[in-house]
Design a protein around this motif. Structure first.
Motif, PDB file in Angstrom:
ATOM      1  N   LEU A 157     -10.507  37.152 -42.557  1.00 25.12           N
ATOM      2  CA  LEU A 157     -10.225  35.735 -42.796  1.00 25.12           C
ATOM      3  C   LEU A 157     -11.023  35.188 -43.977  1.00 25.12           C
ATOM      4  O   LEU A 157     -10.544  34.311 -44.706  1.00 25.12           O
ATOM      5  N   CYS A 158     -12.212  35.712 -44.184  1.00 21.22           N
ATOM      6  CA  CYS A 158     -13.078  35.207 -45.262  1.00 21.22           C
ATOM      7  C   CYS A 158     -12.917  35.980 -46.566  1.00 21.22           C
ATOM      8  O   CYS A 158     -13.556  35.632 -47.566  1.00 21.22           O
ATOM      9  N   CYS A 164     -12.006  29.215 -45.438  1.00 25.94           N
ATOM     10  CA  CYS A 164     -12.407  29.969 -44.247  1.00 25.94           C
ATOM     11  C   CYS A 164     -13.901  30.269 -44.280  1.00 25.94           C
ATOM     12  O   CYS A 164     -14.595  30.164 -43.263  1.00 25.94           O
ATOM     13  N   ILE A 165     -14.404  30.638 -45.447  1.00 21.81           N
ATOM     14  CA  ILE A 165     -15.834  30.890 -45.596  1.00 21.81           C
ATOM     15  C   ILE A 165     -16.618  29.621 -45.273  1.00 21.81           C
ATOM     16  O   ILE A 165     -17.625  29.651 -44.548  1.00 21.81           O
ATOM     17  N   THR A 166     -16.141  28.492 -45.804  1.00 26.10           N
ATOM     18  CA  THR A 166     -16.801  27.212 -45.555  1.00 26.10           C
ATOM     19  C   THR A 166     -16.806  26.876 -44.067  1.00 26.10           C
ATOM     20  O   THR A 166     -17.813  26.417 -43.520  1.00 26.10           O
ATOM     21  N   ALA A 167     -15.657  27.116 -43.412  1.00 26.74           N
ATOM     22  CA  ALA A 167     -15.547  26.816 -41.980  1.00 26.74           C
ATOM     23  C   ALA A 167     -16.483  27.685 -41.155  1.00 26.74           C
ATOM     24  O   ALA A 167     -17.123  27.209 -40.206  1.00 26.74           O
ATOM     25  N   VAL A 168     -16.582  28.966 -41.502  1.00 28.55           N
ATOM     26  CA  VAL A 168     -17.473  29.869 -40.768  1.00 28.55           C
ATOM     27  C   VAL A 168     -18.921  29.428 -40.932  1.00 28.55           C
ATOM     28  O   VAL A 168     -19.697  29.409 -39.970  1.00 28.55           O
ATOM     29  N   HIS A 169     -19.297  29.045 -42.160  1.00 22.97           N
ATOM     30  CA  HIS A 169     -20.651  28.545 -42.396  1.00 22.97           C
ATOM     31  C   HIS A 169     -20.917  27.280 -41.576  1.00 22.97           C
ATOM     32  O   HIS A 169     -21.976  27.134 -40.953  1.00 22.97           O
ATOM     33  N   ASN A 194     -19.684  49.075 -41.211  1.00 26.20           N
ATOM     34  CA  ASN A 194     -20.456  48.134 -40.414  1.00 26.20           C
ATOM     35  C   ASN A 194     -19.985  46.733 -40.801  1.00 26.20           C
ATOM     36  O   ASN A 194     -20.478  46.140 -41.765  1.00 26.20           O
ATOM     37  N   TYR A 195     -19.023  46.190 -40.049  1.00 24.74           N
ATOM     38  CA  TYR A 195     -18.400  44.929 -40.444  1.00 24.74           C
ATOM     39  C   TYR A 195     -19.297  43.716 -40.233  1.00 24.74           C
ATOM     40  O   TYR A 195     -19.074  42.675 -40.854  1.00 24.74           O
ATOM     41  N   ALA A 196     -20.310  43.844 -39.407  1.00 26.65           N
ATOM     42  CA  ALA A 196     -21.284  42.763 -39.296  1.00 26.65           C
ATOM     43  C   ALA A 196     -22.074  42.648 -40.592  1.00 26.65           C
ATOM     44  O   ALA A 196     -22.325  41.548 -41.095  1.00 26.65           O
ATOM     45  N   ALA A 197     -22.447  43.793 -41.163  1.00 26.19           N
ATOM     46  CA  ALA A 197     -23.173  43.805 -42.431  1.00 26.19           C
ATOM     47  C   ALA A 197     -22.278  43.326 -43.576  1.00 26.19           C
ATOM     48  O   ALA A 197     -22.728  42.594 -44.461  1.00 26.19           O
ATOM     49  N   VAL A 198     -21.004  43.742 -43.545  1.00 25.99           N
ATOM     50  CA  VAL A 198     -20.065  43.309 -44.572  1.00 25.99           C
ATOM     51  C   VAL A 198     -19.906  41.786 -44.538  1.00 25.99           C
ATOM     52  O   VAL A 198     -19.955  41.108 -45.573  1.00 25.99           O
ATOM     53  N   LEU A 199     -19.728  41.241 -43.341  1.00 24.34           N
ATOM     54  CA  LEU A 199     -19.552  39.800 -43.193  1.00 24.34           C
ATOM     55  C   LEU A 199     -20.831  39.053 -43.562  1.00 24.34           C
ATOM     56  O   LEU A 199     -20.779  37.987 -44.197  1.00 24.34           O
ATOM     57  N   PHE A 200     -21.961  39.602 -43.194  1.00 22.94           N
ATOM     58  CA  PHE A 200     -23.259  39.013 -43.534  1.00 22.94           C
ATOM     59  C   PHE A 200     -23.380  38.843 -45.049  1.00 22.94           C
ATOM     60  O   PHE A 200     -23.796  37.788 -45.547  1.00 22.94           O
ATOM     61  N   LEU A 202     -20.762  38.973 -47.255  1.00 24.89           N
ATOM     62  CA  LEU A 202     -19.650  38.152 -47.743  1.00 24.89           C
ATOM     63  C   LEU A 202     -19.955  36.669 -47.622  1.00 24.89           C
ATOM     64  O   LEU A 202     -19.598  35.871 -48.504  1.00 24.89           O
ATOM     65  N   LEU A 203     -20.639  36.282 -46.569  1.00 25.54           N
ATOM     66  CA  LEU A 203     -20.977  34.879 -46.341  1.00 25.54           C
ATOM     67  C   LEU A 203     -22.187  34.418 -47.159  1.00 25.54           C
ATOM     68  O   LEU A 203     -22.546  33.241 -47.134  1.00 25.54           O
ATOM     69  N   GLY A 204     -22.791  35.352 -47.887  1.00 30.96           N
ATOM     70  CA  GLY A 204     -23.910  34.992 -48.747  1.00 30.96           C
ATOM     71  C   GLY A 204     -25.244  34.949 -48.048  1.00 30.96           C
ATOM     72  O   GLY A 204     -26.246  34.521 -48.636  1.00 30.96           O
ATOM     73  N   PHE A 205     -25.309  35.399 -46.792  1.00 26.85           N
ATOM     74  CA  PHE A 205     -26.563  35.356 -46.055  1.00 26.85           C
ATOM     75  C   PHE A 205     -27.608  36.282 -46.687  1.00 26.85           C
ATOM     76  O   PHE A 205     -28.795  35.959 -46.707  1.00 26.85           O
ATOM     77  N   GLN A 206     -27.158  37.425 -47.209  1.00 28.76           N
ATOM     78  CA  GLN A 206     -28.086  38.363 -47.827  1.00 28.76           C
ATOM     79  C   GLN A 206     -28.725  37.745 -49.060  1.00 28.76           C
ATOM     80  O   GLN A 206     -29.933  37.855 -49.292  1.00 28.76           O
ATOM     81  N   ARG A 207     -27.921  37.044 -49.855  1.00 24.26           N
ATOM     82  CA  ARG A 207     -28.444  36.401 -51.065  1.00 24.26           C
ATOM     83  C   ARG A 207     -29.445  35.319 -50.695  1.00 24.26           C
ATOM     84  O   ARG A 207     -30.513  35.205 -51.295  1.00 24.26           O
TER      85      ARG A 207
END
Length: 214
Positions: A157-158, A164-169, A194-200, A202-207
């Motif tokens: 979705l993101c 969608c990214i905004t909504a998830v955040h 590892n889709y949790a890591a991918v999503l993490f 993608l959502l910019g949490f790593q940055r």
């Protein structure tokens, strides 16, 4: 980033559905895909059928939407509401819930219109609620498997839709960041990624995490 997500999800399709081949869209094949999607749609909406049979129809429809290209995905978008309704049913089994997640993932794959439709149905909120509920109410492998599939669908979705990214955040916030970090450190063996890591990521949490550590 989009190309990276496409590669991740192509790996997902090849891994879980090795017999599926995505072909260039052609008129005859398009008509075939549309007819089969509509046939599975009849089963999906038939409340007299066992829920397990309707869930199988959801998976088959999703694969047709993926292999049939953009036009097939548009045809399958008519049934996103039905899949949402089944997913929201409290009494369904883990297997049925997973099959619905699979169907939705394929229908929404790299299709911003379908992704926005899923978002407008409040699917993101429901998925994030289940991510917490599964941790509290389920146990063992059933809990983990549903959580992993929710990560897969949220990644889809993101993947190409900023709303969608905004909504998830907005809905997930710091709680989701912590949850994804926890899930990313779990054993994803048997999964293509590892889709949790991918999503993490993608959502910019790593940055954001890297910035906070500076």
């Amino acid at each position: 980033m989009l190309k990276r997500i496409q590669n991740y999800y192509q790996t997902f399709i090849d891994y879980f559905f090795p017999s599926v081949k995505k072909e260039p869209y052609q008129t005859d094949e398009g008509a075939f895909h549309h007819k089969k999607i509509q046939d599975y749609g009849i089963d999906l909406r038939n409340t007299e059928l066992p829920i397990e049979q309707r869930a199988k129809a959801a998976v088959s429809m999703g694969l047709l939407a993926y292999t049939g290209g953009a036009n097939a995905a548009i045809c399958a978008s008519e049934y996103i509401q039905d899949l949402y309704d089944i997913f929201c049913t409290q009494t369904i089994s883990t297997k049925v819930r997973i099959q619905v997640l699979q169907g939705l993932s394929c229908i929404c794959y790299i299709n911003p219109k379908n992704q926005r439709q899923a978002k407008d149905l409040n699917l993101i909120n429901i998925l994030l609620d289940h991510l917490d509920e599964e941790q509290e109410s389920a146990s063992g492998n059933a809990c983990i498997t549903i959580q992993f599939w929710i990560c897969c669908l949220l990644t889809v979705l993101c993947s190409s839709t900023v709303p969608c990214i905004t909504a998830v955040h907005k809905v997930g916030g710091e709680k989701l960041e912590k949850k994804l970090k926890l899930l990313s450190h779990m054993d994803w063996s048997g999964w293509p990624n590892n889709y949790a890591a991918v999503l993490f990521s993608l959502l910019g949490f790593q940055r954001l995490q890297n910035i906070s550590n500076v």
